[in-house]
Every structure is written in structure tokens, then in C-alpha cells.
Design an enzyme around this catalytic site. Structure first.
Site, PDB file in Angstrom:
ATOM      1  N   CYS A 100      18.982  13.024 -12.712  1.00  9.67           N
ATOM      2  CA  CYS A 100      18.880  11.977 -11.691  1.00  9.67           C
ATOM      3  C   CYS A 100      20.265  11.464 -11.314  1.00  9.67           C
ATOM      4  O   CYS A 100      21.155  11.366 -12.148  1.00  9.67           O
ATOM      5  CB  CYS A 100      18.013  10.835 -12.218  1.00  9.67           C
ATOM      6  SG  CYS A 100      17.844   9.454 -11.068  1.00  9.67           S
ATOM      7  N   CYS A 142      11.034   4.595 -14.121  1.00  8.51           N
ATOM      8  CA  CYS A 142      12.476   4.363 -14.086  1.00  8.51           C
ATOM      9  C   CYS A 142      12.825   3.175 -14.965  1.00  8.51           C
ATOM     10  O   CYS A 142      12.203   2.112 -14.870  1.00  8.51           O
ATOM     11  CB  CYS A 142      12.929   4.105 -12.652  1.00  8.51           C
ATOM     12  SG  CYS A 142      14.659   3.622 -12.521  1.00  8.51           S
ATOM     13  N   GLU A 152      24.410 -12.580  10.960  1.00  2.00           N
ATOM     14  CA  GLU A 152      23.794 -11.371  10.404  1.00  2.00           C
ATOM     15  C   GLU A 152      23.304 -10.501  11.553  1.00  2.00           C
ATOM     16  O   GLU A 152      22.779 -11.009  12.550  1.00  2.00           O
ATOM     17  CB  GLU A 152      22.627 -11.746   9.487  1.00  2.00           C
ATOM     18  CG  GLU A 152      21.774 -10.587   9.005  1.00  2.00           C
ATOM     19  CD  GLU A 152      22.567  -9.544   8.240  1.00  2.00           C
ATOM     20  OE1 GLU A 152      22.464  -8.362   8.605  1.00  2.00           O
ATOM     21  OE2 GLU A 152      23.279  -9.914   7.296  1.00  2.00           O
ATOM     22  N   CYS A 181      30.972  -5.549  -2.675  1.00  5.00           N
ATOM     23  CA  CYS A 181      30.258  -4.547  -3.467  1.00  5.00           C
ATOM     24  C   CYS A 181      31.064  -3.259  -3.593  1.00  5.00           C
ATOM     25  O   CYS A 181      30.581  -2.275  -4.152  1.00  5.00           O
ATOM     26  CB  CYS A 181      28.883  -4.251  -2.862  1.00  5.00           C
ATOM     27  SG  CYS A 181      28.935  -3.625  -1.168  1.00  5.00           S
TER      28      CYS A 181
END
Length: 476
Positions: free
Chosen positions: A82, A168, A348, A432
Site C-alpha cells: 500500500c 485500514c 475560500e 502542509c
């Protein structure tokens, strides 16, 4: 320079010294860096070269000659196949150390900040006590196995080949029951899985979202059709799903595009509510958020509380400030800023997210917020130019604080330029991707700001990704 030219299929012994952007171990052979999947820092491995370039190459592990003292047994049996948990075989404390160094190195190498400066302003990474089952959102691709049975799971690394796995270790435990219910529905009703190669087949993905605080669950089936009625025998599906504890919303999303975009624009609720709710707590204040299938909402709520607490702390609000929150999503950061600021403006690009942000402000009784639809890099310049001659808009044009939480590509140049023109006292940058963060920080600091505080937050344990919060102050 290398003493010899490595070629494909060469067998080499490599000591792993670092981790790459995609989680590969990195080691050198005769000066040539090799990227080796499934190797971790501290390993000595025998690896077979799979590809070589002029300045680097790729290889795969044939065997681990001497395991790293930081190598651990992966919790998931599908770890190697994975592509989701790239560094699950690496001790968690060492994962945190790696991520701290990753941010540090990007600030130095890309941002151009001196090592002594980074050492002074960088704070220790915030990790998790229990780094498992932390995701409140998961999107599972749907396909078929060799026998033609429907399967779901995750794509193998760097492929679109689905590994059948409904359990998961990063997702919520209840996801397994939901996935197996959908697969049973598909088998009984002979519902086809979408095939990327042909564009034929109905169900493309299964989206599951969970409110950690509320316990509410949302399931959305993404289908390859123009009408939600194309999903057959919906009553059978609903009977399977609605009795699962916490089930609150079941919907269908329409997506007929022939690309890798998962969600279409149209969502039809076929049972329950069109949204679920979740509550985040920061500094003793809890705010509730409505979440739709298309909403952006941080996937790790436990770490999100730490992340946003830092953002509010760095903003240094006293109740008198005007704040702009760019890339505001459904208003999560905006609303926490609004609890301590005079006025907050959010921007946004996704209209549905702005509708959610406005509703979230109403739900929480926060009336000092205004939200705009559009790209931050377009809304700000347009707003700046439109209002530049209006003295009543001085506070808005020259906010005390600007908060940015951009996508992985970082801030647009036009957005950065407008931030510099608006000249806030403080900028709080939530990132991020530490590489694009470092690039943008360099531009902002060259434009008159000083980097004061930096702290990474581990939002995504067992992956190479890391969030970072930074405080910049205008250099007087």
C-alpha cells in the site's frame, strides 16, 4: 563521481541514511544516491537497482542484511504494497525526529534561513500519544478482483491497482463494517465497479466521514452517472447502512469525468441529513462544525486542536484585531480566531465550503465574521483595489493579522504580493508542505517580515507528511 556506472539489476549493499519525499530510504553507492522503497534510516540492505538517472537511481530491497535499531513490525499486513503509510516500519519517535529535521532542513536549504536562526525559533514537534485510527475521512476506490468480485481498499504505491483491504489501521474501526456492507450490496444487486481503463462501471469510490466528538457517520458513494437514481435498489443499500451505530447521512455524488478527480460537484442525500457535525476544542472553547461530503476539514481532529491552538496563540489576539483568513475552508480557523478578534474575514474558492462556513458561524453565534467565495490570490487583489480609496475600510485593508493555510502548492505569488501590500502586523502561516512553506517564507521575509516562531505538528503519523505553524512579524 562514481567509481563505476550502476546499471539496472545490479545488486548492491546500501546503508540507509535518510528518507525521501515519498518515504523511500536513501543511501549512496559509490557517491550515487539510491532511493529504496521499504528501507528505513539505519538499515543495511541488499538492494537491486531498478532504474538509474545521471545523478541518482532507484532500487528495491532484496533483503535486510542488518535491520535498523529503529525498525519496527508494521501493524498492517499490507504495509509494503500500500502507498498510504510509507514509514510505518519506522519507530514513531524517530518518525517525529525525521519530520522535525525535514522542516528544519527546508527552512535552511530552501528558505535561506541561517542554522543558528532556525535553532532559536524552532519549537519541538507535537506528536500523538496513540498514532492509530486517527483519520476522520477516508476515500476508498472500488474495483474488481480476478474473479470479477467487487473489492475496495487502497491503491498500491505509484499505481492504480487496488489492494483489497477493508481494515485500514489509520481509519476508524467502523469503516470496515461500512465497506463490507457496500460490497455485499454490490454483489447482491450486481452493481458494477468503475473501470478507469474503459470508463465503464458505476461505483467509483466510497467516501466515509466521521465526527469524532459527535459519533456521527457519513457515507457517500461516488458513481459514474448523471442521475443519482442510476444507483439501483437503494432501499437494500440503506437497510444495510442505516442500522450501523452513528449512521447519520447517506448520499450519492455524481462524477462522469475521465480523470483522477474523485468527487463531482453534485451531491444528492438519499437518507438522513445532508451533513454531519463535529466539535473542536481550543483553550476550553468548543466550536461545532457542519461537514458536507465536499467540505475541507482536517482529517485528524485530535491533532487539529493542537494545530489551531498554535495558530490562535501565534496570532496574539486581544479582542481588538482585524483578521483575514485565506484558504479558510469551512471556517475552522476563522471561527476560532473570531472568538478572540474584533472582526474576521475568510476567503475560500469552494462555494459549498463558504456556505458551510457561514452556517458554522451562525451555529456558534459568531457574528463578527464575513466570508468571500473565490481564490485568495484573486479576491484579495480585487478587494484591495476596490476599497483602496475608501477610508472606512482602513481596518480591512490593513489587518492586524493575516492567516494562511494554503494547499500543498503554497501561496500564489499574487496572494503573497497582496499580503505584503496589506502589511499586517503579524502573519500566521499554516502549511502542509514544508518545502513550499520555506519558499513562501523567504519571499515574505524579503518583503519586510521576520520569522519569529516555527512548530511542526504531526497530523499524519506513519506518512512523510507534516504540518507546520509559523509566526512572522513585520520588521519595523
Amino acid at each position: 563521481m562514481t567509481d563505476k556506472n550502476l546499471t539496472k539489476n545490479d545488486l548492491v549493499t546500501v546503508d540507509i541514511a535518510d528518507i525521501g519525499a515519498d518515504g523511500e530510504g536513501i543511501g549512496k553507492v559509490d557517491g550515487l544516491p539510491l532511493f529504496i522503497k521499504d528501507a528505513v534510516i539505519g538499515d543495511r540492505v541488499e538492494a537491486r537497482v531498478t532504474k538509474t538517472k545521471k545523478h541518482y537511481g532507484y532500487a528495491r530491497v532484496e533483503r535486510v542484511i542488518e535491520p535498523s535499531p529503529f525498525r519496527v513490525q508494521p501493524a498492517c499486513g499490507f504495509h509494503r504494497q500500500c502507498g498510504g503509510c510509507q514509514i510505518q516500519a519506522f519507530d514513531y519517535e524517530k518518525q517525529l525526529e525525521f519530520k522535525q529535521n525535514k522542516v528544519r532542513n527546508h527552512l535552511i536549504r530552501i528558505g535561506g534561513f541561517g542554522e543558528h536562526v532556525v535553532e532559536q525559533i524552532m519549537e519541538p514537534i507535537l506528536g500523538m500519544e496513540d498514532p492509530w485510527h486517527y483519520r476522520n475521512k477516508a476515500q476508498y476506490p472500488v474495483g474488481t478482483d480476478k474473479e470479477g468480485n467487487p473489492i475496495t481498499g487502497f491503491y498500491a504505491g505509484r499505481t492504480h491497482s487496488i489492494i483489497a483491504n477493508t481494515d485500514c489501521r489509520l481509519g476508524r474501526v467502523e469503516n470496515q463494517e461500512i465497506l463490507e456492507a457496500v460490497l455485499d450490496y454490490m454483489k447482491v444487486n450486481h452493481v458494477s465497479a468503475y473501470q478507469e481503463e474503459t470508463g465503464i462501471g458505476l461505483i467509483r469510490h466510497i467516501l466515509i466521514r466521521t465526527g469524532f466528538a459527535s459519533g456521527q457517520i457519513m457515507v457517500c458513494l461516488i458513481i459514474n452517472a448523471d442521475k443519482f437514481e442510476s444507483l439501483p435498489d437503494q432501499e437494500y443499500l440503506l437497510e444495510k447502512l442505516k442500522n450501523i451505530p452513528g449512521m447519520t447521512s447517506v448520499s450519492v455524488n455524481l462524477n462522469t469525468r475521465r480523470d483522477n478527480v474523485i468527487m463531482g460537484d453534485q451531491v444528492h442525500t438519499i437518507w438522513g441529513s445532508s451533513t454531519i457535525s463535529d466539535t473542536l476544542h481550543i483553550y476550553g472553547r468548543g466550536l461545532t462544525f457542519k461537514i458536507s461530503p465536499l467540505s475541507f476539514y482536517q482529517v485528524n481532529p485530535l491533532q487539529t486542536e493542537k494545530l489551531y491552538s498554535l495558530a490562535v496563540e501565534y496570532a496574539g489576539l486581544t479582542g481588538r484585531e482585524t483578521v483575514w483568513d485565506l484558504y479558510c475552508g469551512i471556517g475552522t480557523i476563522s471561527l476560532f480566531m473570531a472568538t478572540a478578534a474584533r472582526q474576521v474575514y475568510g476567503v475560500e474558492i469552494i462555494p459549498q465550503a463558504i456556505e458551510d462556513a457561514r452556517e458554522n458561524a451562525r451555529i456558534n453565534g459568531l457574528h463578527n465574521t464575513t466570508f468571500f467565495v473565490g481564490k485568495a490570490e484573486e479576491v484579495l487583489p480585487a478587494f484591495y483595489e476596490r476599497q483602496s480609496g475608501n477610508k472606512e475600510q482602513v481596518d480591512m485593508l490593513h489587518p492586524d493579522v493575516i492567516v494562511v493555510d494554503p494547499p500543498r502548492k503554497g501561496c500564489d505569488t499574487a496572494c503573497l504580493d497582496t499580503m505584503l501590500k496589506m502589511a499586517p502586523e503579524r502573519i500566521v502561516y499554516v502549511s502542509c508542505d514544508s518545502a513550499t512553506l520555506a519558499r513562501d517564507l523567504k519571499i515574505l521575509c524579503e518583503g519586510g517580515y521576520e520569522l519569529k516562531r516555527v512548530r511542526p505538528v504531526d497530523q499524519f503519523p506513519h506518512t512523510v507528511h507534516v504540518e507546520t505553524v509559523c509566526l512572522l512579524k513585520r520588521d519595523e
